[in-house]
Design a protein around this motif. Structure first.
Motif, PDB file in Angstrom:
ATOM      1  N   LEU A   1       0.833  -1.204   0.000  1.00 33.50           N
ATOM      2  CA  LEU A   1       0.000   0.000   0.000  1.00 33.50           C
ATOM      3  C   LEU A   1       0.870   1.257   0.000  1.00 33.50           C
ATOM      4  O   LEU A   1       1.757   1.421   0.840  1.00 33.50           O
ATOM      5  N   GLN A   2       0.584   2.172  -0.930  1.00 37.07           N
ATOM      6  CA  GLN A   2       1.335   3.413  -1.036  1.00 37.07           C
ATOM      7  C   GLN A   2       0.477   4.648  -0.807  1.00 37.07           C
ATOM      8  O   GLN A   2       0.998   5.746  -0.621  1.00 37.07           O
ATOM      9  N   ALA A   3      -0.837   4.490  -0.837  1.00 39.42           N
ATOM     10  CA  ALA A   3      -1.754   5.613  -0.664  1.00 39.42           C
ATOM     11  C   ALA A   3      -2.943   5.156   0.171  1.00 39.42           C
ATOM     12  O   ALA A   3      -3.081   3.965   0.486  1.00 39.42           O
ATOM     13  N   THR A   4      -3.792   6.089   0.544  1.00 42.47           N
ATOM     14  CA  THR A   4      -4.950   5.788   1.387  1.00 42.47           C
ATOM     15  C   THR A   4      -5.867   4.773   0.707  1.00 42.47           C
ATOM     16  O   THR A   4      -6.162   4.876  -0.486  1.00 42.47           O
ATOM     17  N   HIS A   5      -6.302   3.806   1.496  1.00 35.74           N
ATOM     18  CA  HIS A   5      -7.164   2.728   0.998  1.00 35.74           C
ATOM     19  C   HIS A   5      -8.474   2.729   1.761  1.00 35.74           C
ATOM     20  O   HIS A   5      -8.492   2.776   2.994  1.00 35.74           O
ATOM     21  N   HIS A   6      -9.601   2.699   1.026  1.00 35.55           N
ATOM     22  CA  HIS A   6     -10.923   2.642   1.631  1.00 35.55           C
ATOM     23  C   HIS A   6     -11.450   1.223   1.495  1.00 35.55           C
ATOM     24  O   HIS A   6     -11.511   0.673   0.385  1.00 35.55           O
ATOM     25  N   GLY A   7     -11.830   0.632   2.613  1.00 39.34           N
ATOM     26  CA  GLY A   7     -12.336  -0.734   2.583  1.00 39.34           C
ATOM     27  C   GLY A   7     -13.544  -0.913   3.473  1.00 39.34           C
ATOM     28  O   GLY A   7     -13.885  -0.031   4.286  1.00 39.34           O
ATOM     29  N   ARG A   8     -14.204  -2.041   3.311  1.00 44.69           N
ATOM     30  CA  ARG A   8     -15.364  -2.367   4.128  1.00 44.69           C
ATOM     31  C   ARG A   8     -15.209  -3.769   4.678  1.00 44.69           C
ATOM     32  O   ARG A   8     -14.694  -4.674   3.998  1.00 44.69           O
ATOM     33  N   VAL A   9     -15.656  -3.943   5.901  1.00 47.09           N
ATOM     34  CA  VAL A   9     -15.548  -5.221   6.585  1.00 47.09           C
ATOM     35  C   VAL A   9     -16.920  -5.592   7.125  1.00 47.09           C
ATOM     36  O   VAL A   9     -17.556  -4.786   7.816  1.00 47.09           O
ATOM     37  N   ARG A  10     -17.364  -6.804   6.816  1.00 42.60           N
ATOM     38  CA  ARG A  10     -18.618  -7.303   7.375  1.00 42.60           C
ATOM     39  C   ARG A  10     -18.316  -8.474   8.288  1.00 42.60           C
ATOM     40  O   ARG A  10     -17.659  -9.437   7.888  1.00 42.60           O
ATOM     41  N   ILE A  11     -18.792  -8.362   9.519  1.00 41.44           N
ATOM     42  CA  ILE A  11     -18.606  -9.420  10.504  1.00 41.44           C
ATOM     43  C   ILE A  11     -19.986  -9.761  11.058  1.00 41.44           C
ATOM     44  O   ILE A  11     -20.510  -9.067  11.925  1.00 41.44           O
ATOM     45  N   GLY A  12     -20.589 -10.820  10.524  1.00 43.70           N
ATOM     46  CA  GLY A  12     -21.949 -11.163  10.925  1.00 43.70           C
ATOM     47  C   GLY A  12     -22.889 -10.032  10.531  1.00 43.70           C
ATOM     48  O   GLY A  12     -22.896  -9.574   9.391  1.00 43.70           O
ATOM     49  N   PRO A  13     -23.691  -9.540  11.465  1.00 41.98           N
ATOM     50  CA  PRO A  13     -24.614  -8.442  11.151  1.00 41.98           C
ATOM     51  C   PRO A  13     -23.973  -7.062  11.210  1.00 41.98           C
ATOM     52  O   PRO A  13     -24.632  -6.057  10.952  1.00 41.98           O
ATOM     53  N   VAL A  14     -22.689  -7.006  11.543  1.00 37.85           N
ATOM     54  CA  VAL A  14     -22.006  -5.730  11.749  1.00 37.85           C
ATOM     55  C   VAL A  14     -21.259  -5.334  10.472  1.00 37.85           C
ATOM     56  O   VAL A  14     -20.588  -6.154   9.849  1.00 37.85           O
ATOM     57  N   HIS A  15     -21.374  -4.045  10.120  1.00 38.31           N
ATOM     58  CA  HIS A  15     -20.695  -3.523   8.934  1.00 38.31           C
ATOM     59  C   HIS A  15     -19.774  -2.376   9.354  1.00 38.31           C
ATOM     60  O   HIS A  15     -20.228  -1.405   9.958  1.00 38.31           O
ATOM     61  N   PHE A  16     -18.496  -2.507   9.009  1.00 40.02           N
ATOM     62  CA  PHE A  16     -17.520  -1.462   9.294  1.00 40.02           C
ATOM     63  C   PHE A  16     -16.967  -0.905   7.982  1.00 40.02           C
ATOM     64  O   PHE A  16     -16.791  -1.642   7.013  1.00 40.02           O
ATOM     65  N   ALA A  17     -16.688   0.380   7.991  1.00 41.16           N
ATOM     66  CA  ALA A  17     -15.910   1.002   6.917  1.00 41.16           C
ATOM     67  C   ALA A  17     -14.557   1.383   7.506  1.00 41.16           C
ATOM     68  O   ALA A  17     -14.476   1.858   8.642  1.00 41.16           O
ATOM     69  N   GLN A  18     -13.503   1.155   6.734  1.00 43.38           N
ATOM     70  CA  GLN A  18     -12.151   1.457   7.196  1.00 43.38           C
ATOM     71  C   GLN A  18     -11.443   2.366   6.201  1.00 43.38           C
ATOM     72  O   GLN A  18     -11.621   2.242   4.995  1.00 43.38           O
ATOM     73  N   VAL A  19     -10.637   3.267   6.742  1.00 45.73           N
ATOM     74  CA  VAL A  19      -9.761   4.100   5.931  1.00 45.73           C
ATOM     75  C   VAL A  19      -8.340   3.840   6.428  1.00 45.73           C
ATOM     76  O   VAL A  19      -7.982   4.207   7.553  1.00 45.73           O
ATOM     77  N   VAL A  20      -7.539   3.176   5.599  1.00 43.22           N
ATOM     78  CA  VAL A  20      -6.176   2.784   5.982  1.00 43.22           C
ATOM     79  C   VAL A  20      -5.183   3.677   5.250  1.00 43.22           C
ATOM     80  O   VAL A  20      -5.185   3.743   4.016  1.00 43.22           O
ATOM     81  N   THR A  21      -4.339   4.350   6.021  1.00 41.89           N
ATOM     82  CA  THR A  21      -3.340   5.252   5.443  1.00 41.89           C
ATOM     83  C   THR A  21      -1.945   4.802   5.855  1.00 41.89           C
ATOM     84  O   THR A  21      -1.652   4.721   7.052  1.00 41.89           O
ATOM     85  N   PRO A  22      -1.075   4.478   4.887  1.00 43.14           N
ATOM     86  CA  PRO A  22       0.299   4.087   5.238  1.00 43.14           C
ATOM     87  C   PRO A  22       1.103   5.297   5.688  1.00 43.14           C
ATOM     88  O   PRO A  22       0.885   6.415   5.221  1.00 43.14           O
ATOM     89  N   MET A  23       2.041   5.068   6.599  1.00 39.98           N
ATOM     90  CA  MET A  23       2.903   6.143   7.102  1.00 39.98           C
ATOM     91  C   MET A  23       4.352   5.822   6.760  1.00 39.98           C
ATOM     92  O   MET A  23       4.795   4.675   6.921  1.00 39.98           O
ATOM     93  N   PHE A  24       5.079   6.854   6.297  1.00 34.59           N
ATOM     94  CA  PHE A  24       6.471   6.680   5.901  1.00 34.59           C
ATOM     95  C   PHE A  24       7.327   7.760   6.554  1.00 34.59           C
ATOM     96  O   PHE A  24       6.837   8.856   6.868  1.00 34.59           O
ATOM     97  N   ASP A  25       8.604   7.443   6.758  1.00 29.86           N
ATOM     98  CA  ASP A  25       9.511   8.458   7.284  1.00 29.86           C
ATOM     99  C   ASP A  25      10.098   9.268   6.127  1.00 29.86           C
ATOM    100  O   ASP A  25       9.722   9.082   4.961  1.00 29.86           O
TER     101      ASP A  25
END
Length: 262
Positions: free
Chosen positions: A129-153
């Motif tokens: 991953l080099q840039a922000t990634h938008h994803g969704r996670v479903r766990i049973g009846p629960v729905h999550f949205a995630q925004v994953v951003t990599p960090m670099f020095d």
């Protein structure tokens, strides 16, 4: 008696001298600390400024309403703010059905892959991953949205990942309920309503109340239109019923209608 007074006086004098020495030492320590603080303020070095900035950033994350966790380059959770703990705790019962023993209070040290059915696939995505990634996670009846951003020095080396969490469970339930109501309304059924929450002041509660009020008004308006159309010359109940088939009025019939006599 004189000897006793003399002894007492000597003791008091000794105590006074000892107290004076303590106060003098304390004042000297305070003066030293004050002088040191002034020096730091006048000549802030990199470590001092960095530590102060780190403390400010951490405090900002602690009080933020955005659910946030930070993972290291090996995808191990190293920080989770109170907002993400609350978010996951609210769905803990459902999460435990999928992950027995899950504890929202014990996120630190666990892998972020524990929330995914296919950890290897997610690991491969994050490692490249080099840039922000938008994803969704479903766990049973629960729905999550995630925004994953990599960090670099500064040199481009990967430091880890910042992961924002959003619970979309209630949003999706509302979307599905609205879709069902719209479909029913297109068939002439205006009696359906959205399920009410606990009467809170949140966004979802306000939206639900607003949609239900809108349905009430539309239903009443359609009913009024039906009655007006029913009084027109040459109108039939069938034509008047095309607006709605279930709006607080007697069932429609296809018999011709006569204009009311004056």
């Amino acid at each position: 008696m004189l000897s006793l007074l003399a002894a007492s006086g000597g003791t008091l004098l000794a105590l006074a001298i000892r107290q004076h020495r303590r106060e003098a030492a304390l004042m000297a320590d305070i003066g030293h600390l004050t002088s040191r603080l002034n020096d730091l303020q006048a000549r802030p070095d990199v470590d001092t400024v960095g530590a102060a900035l780190d403390a400010q950033v951490r405090q900002a994350m602690e009080v933020s309403q955005t659910a946030l966790m930070i993972a290291d380059p090996t995808h191990v959770i190293r920080y989770a703010n109170p907002a993400v703990v609350r978010l996951l705790r609210n769905q803990q019962a459902s999460l435990r059905d999928a992950f027995p023993g899950f504890d929202a209070e014990r996120l630190i040290g666990s892998s972020i892959h524990r929330f995914h059915a296919n950890p290897d696939r997610i690991r491969g995505v994050l490692d490249t991953l080099q840039a922000t990634h938008h994803g969704r996670v479903r766990i049973g009846p629960v729905h999550f949205a995630q925004v994953v951003t990599p960090m670099f020095d500064g040199a481009g080396a990967r430091l880890g990942f910042a992961v924002e969490w959003h619970d979309r469970t209630d949003e999706l339930l509302l979307e599905n309920a609205v879709s069902d109501i719209v479909a029913a309304a297109s068939r002439g059924d205006l009696d359906r309503r959205l399920p009410q929450g606990d009467g809170g002041a949140g966004f979802m509660d306000g939206l639900t109340r607003g949609i239900n009020q809108l349905l009430e008004r539309v239903g009443a308006t359609v009913g009024d239109v039906r009655h007006v159309l029913a009084g027109w010359p040459g109108a039939t109940s069938a034509s008047a019923c095309t607006a709605s088939t279930k709006v607080r009025s007697p069932p429609c019939s296809a018999t011709p209608m006569r204009r009311p006599s004056s």
